[in-house]
Design a protein around this motif. Structure first.
Motif: not given
Length: 187
Positions: A1-4, A8-9, A15-19
């Motif tokens: 779960a921690s690797s997920l 996800s982070s 996504v923020t960087f590309v946006a």
């Protein structure tokens, strides 16, 4: 779960960087278009300013003498030497106004004379008489005469005032005998 959660982070950061990169690209593109439009508007404004300055045409002058001109046995062009204002189209050496732009102009002229002899002035356009201002002999006192009109002129047309033969005109420091003209609007 921690690797997920870590994945996800990282995905969220990506996504923020590309946006942000896409937004930055679009903003720079819009900014470039706005700069180009602003430059075009500035150039149009400069052109309009030049056009308006080019259409500022006006002059006013008087004979600049202390005494009489005439009588002379021929018609002469009056030279109004004492210039009050001139945007450059009136020539104080010849007394001739030359139209710098096609348009409708207003001209006025006045004369002053001792009424022991006639005074006969004519506004000329390209060697053709337009209107007259005349005083006839009437005793021994000073009399003014004046006239004015609008004329449609083409570039290079000339307007001036003539003193008719065997008449005279008077002026002094009171500036009685004048010639003025200005552009009402270009065509």
């Amino acid at each position: 779960a921690s690797s997920l959660l870590t994945l996800s982070s990282r995905y969220s950061h990506l996504v923020t960087f590309v946006a942000e990169a896409v937004l930055d690209y679009h903003l720079k593109s819009i900014l470039g278009e706005l700069k180009a439009e602003l430059q075009k508007t500035k150039e149009q404004l400069d052109d309009l300013k030049k056009e308006v300055r080019g259409n500022r045409v006006a002059f006013g002058a008087n004979l600049g003498i202390n005494g009489n001109i005439g009588p002379i046995n021929i018609d002469i062009t009056l030279v109004y030497k004492n210039v009050f204002s001139n945007t450059g189209s009136y020539n104080p050496a010849t007394g001739i106004f030359t139209a710098p732009v096609r348009g409708v102009y207003y001209f006025s002229f006045s004369g002053f004379s001792l009424s022991t002899r006639s005074m006969d002035l004519v506004l000329m356009k390209n060697r053709k008489p337009m209107i007259y201002a005349t005083n006839h002999p009437d005793g021994r006192h000073y009399e003014p005469a004046t006239n004015g009109m609008t004329l449609q002129l083409d570039v290079g047309d000339q307007v001036y005032v003539r003193l008719r033969q065997d008449t005279w005109i008077y002026d002094n420091g009171n500036n009685h005998s004048t010639f003025i003209g200005y552009l009402l609007f270009p065509l």
